[in-house]
Design an enzyme around this catalytic site. Sequence first.
Site, short mmCIF file in Angstrom:
data_model
loop_
_atom_site.label_atom_id
_atom_site.label_comp_id
_atom_site.label_asym_id
_atom_site.label_seq_id
_atom_site.Cartn_x
_atom_site.Cartn_y
_atom_site.Cartn_z
NE ARG A 13 0.54 1.67 4.18
CZ ARG A 13 1.96 1.88 4.06
NH1 ARG A 13 2.64 2.06 3.18
NH2 ARG A 13 2.50 2.13 5.29
CG HIS A 20 4.55 11.06 11.72
ND1 HIS A 20 5.03 10.16 12.74
CD2 HIS A 20 4.82 10.71 10.46
CE1 HIS A 20 6.00 9.93 12.29
NE2 HIS A 20 5.97 10.02 11.05
CG ASP A 22 -0.79 5.44 12.26
OD1 ASP A 22 0.08 6.26 12.66
OD2 ASP A 22 -0.35 4.51 11.81
N GLY A 103 10.98 -3.21 3.41
CA GLY A 103 11.37 -2.15 3.97
C GLY A 103 11.48 -1.04 3.21
N GLY A 105 8.77 0.83 2.79
CA GLY A 105 7.93 1.98 2.95
C GLY A 105 6.37 1.67 2.31
CB SER A 108 7.18 -5.69 2.12
OG SER A 108 8.24 -5.60 3.31
CG ASP A 150 1.08 -0.39 7.32
OD1 ASP A 150 0.50 0.70 6.95
OD2 ASP A 150 2.23 -0.74 7.70
CE1 TYR A 199 6.14 6.08 13.24
CE2 TYR A 199 6.38 4.59 15.12
CZ TYR A 199 5.37 5.30 14.06
OH TYR A 199 4.28 4.74 13.78
P1 ADP Z 1 7.79 -2.57 5.27
O1 ADP Z 1 6.29 -2.89 5.74
O2 ADP Z 1 7.65 -0.77 5.13
O3 ADP Z 1 8.21 -2.95 3.77
P2 ADP Z 1 8.90 -3.49 7.62
O4 ADP Z 1 10.24 -3.13 8.28
O5 ADP Z 1 7.55 -3.28 8.39
O6 ADP Z 1 9.04 -2.61 6.07
O7 ADP Z 1 8.77 -4.84 7.12
C1 ADP Z 1 9.97 -5.59 6.22
C2 ADP Z 1 10.06 -6.95 6.90
O8 ADP Z 1 8.94 -7.83 6.51
C3 ADP Z 1 11.14 -7.47 6.26
O9 ADP Z 1 12.56 -7.37 7.07
C4 ADP Z 1 10.97 -9.16 6.40
O10 ADP Z 1 11.29 -9.47 7.87
C5 ADP Z 1 9.60 -8.85 6.18
N1 ADP Z 1 9.15 -9.39 4.77
C6 ADP Z 1 8.73 -8.40 3.87
N2 ADP Z 1 8.54 -9.04 2.46
C7 ADP Z 1 9.08 -10.37 2.66
C8 ADP Z 1 9.52 -11.25 1.75
N3 ADP Z 1 9.24 -11.13 0.57
N4 ADP Z 1 9.98 -12.49 2.27
C9 ADP Z 1 10.19 -12.64 3.46
N5 ADP Z 1 10.14 -11.82 4.40
C10 ADP Z 1 9.68 -10.38 3.98
MG MG Z 2 5.74 -2.60 7.43
#
Ligand code: ADP
Ligand code: MG
Length: 339
Positions: A13, A20, A22, A103, A105, A108, A150, A199
Site C-alpha cells: 500500500r 503521523h 494513526d 523495508g 515503505g 511489505s 497497513d 519515530y
Molecule cells: P515495510 O513493511 O515498510 O516494507 P517493515 O520493516 O515493516 O517494512 O517490514 C519489512 C520486513 O517484512 C522484512 O524485513 C521481512 O522481515 C518481512 N518481509 C517483507 N517481505 C518479505 C518477503 N518477500 N519475504 C520474507 N520476508 C519479508
Molecule cells: Mg511494515
Amino acid sequence: MTDEEVRAVAPGRVVLIGDHTDYVGGLVLPMAIDLSTEVRGRRTGGHVELSSAQLDGVARFEVPVTDPTSVTPGWARYVAGVAAVIGARTGLVGTVDSSVPPGGGLSSSAALELAVALALGAPEDDPVELARRCRSAEETATGVPCGIMDQLCCAAGVEGHALLIDCSTETHRTVPVPEELEVWVVDSGQPRQLSESPYAERRREAEAAAALLGHLPDVPLEAIEELPDDRLRRRARHVRTECDRVERLAAALDRGDLDEVGALLSASHRSLRDDAEVSTPVLDALVADVEARPGVLGARLTGAGFGGSVVVLARSGARLDDVGAGARRVRPSAGARTS
Ligand code: ADP
Ligand code: MG
C-alpha cells in the site's frame, strides 16, 4: 483439510495522505497497490516450512506454534506470529514471492502477514477481523506497537479505490481514485533511518499533547494554539490539520475534482516538515523537484519519514521516470485474496 494446494495474494500500500496521525487515532487515506506478495504451497501435516524468494533462510516451526518470538530468521517471526494469532493447526509447505520491496515503505510486512494468514486458512469474509489479527501478529513479531492502517488497507483494498480509515474506530470506507489521476512512488535514495528513536519520540510527543488536549482530530485549532509548549503544540497542530486534509482529499476524490489535490499534498508535506518534523533535506528537495514537473498536481513524503519515499499525484502523462532514485507508477488494487 490436508494436502490442499493453496495460493494467497496480498497487496502492498501507499499512503496518499495522513501520516503521523494513526497512532493518536486520526484519519489516514492509504491505497492498496499493484505490487503484491504471494504465498503458494500445500496445506499438510503439523509444521510450517516456507522459503522466500527475497530473503534468506526458511520459516520452519510446528503448529500450533507456542513461542513465535523465538523463531528464526527474523522474517519468519511474522509468519509464526500470524500462525499463532489465527490458531493454525494444519501446516503449510511452500514459498513466498513478492514484488513489494521489503523495508521500502510500501508495507511489505502487512502484505506478508495477510498472504500467510489466508494461505493458512484464516477466513476471508471479514477483512477487519483479519486485519486486527495480522496487526497483532506484527506486534508479536517486532515487539513494537503499530496501528491498524497497513493491515486494514491490505485486507480491505478495492480495485480503483483508496481507503479512508478512522484509526480510532477502525472503521473505513472506499474512496474512488479517478481514472485520470496517476499515483507514483518515488524512492528518495535515502534509506529510512529505522532507529526507533525519532519515530517513537514523535509518537510520545503526540500522545503527550493528546493527554493535555483530548482526541486531537477533534480539538479546535484555537485550543491547540494556546498550548504553551511549542513542541507539543506543533505535534498537535500537525495531527489536527492533517486529519482535515485527509477528509478534504477524500471529498475531492469523491467529487472527481483534482483542482484541490495539489494544495492539500503540498500543505501535508509542509506540516510533516515543520510541525511533525519528520522530513529531511533530501525529501524536501525531491518534493520541490517533482512539483515543478508538468502534469504534477502535488507531492509529499509518505510513511514514517526520515528518508524513504515520496508519493506523487499527477495528471495522465506526467514524466517522472528519471526522478529521485527510481520512480514507479502504482495502481489502486484489490485487497488480499486466495485463488
Ligand atoms: P515495510 O513493511 O515498510 O516494507 P517493515 O520493516 O515493516 O517494512 O517490514 C519489512 C520486513 O517484512 C522484512 O524485513 C521481512 O522481515 C518481512 N518481509 C517483507 N517481505 C518479505 C518477503 N518477500 N519475504 C520474507 N520476508 C519479508
Ligand atoms: Mg511494515
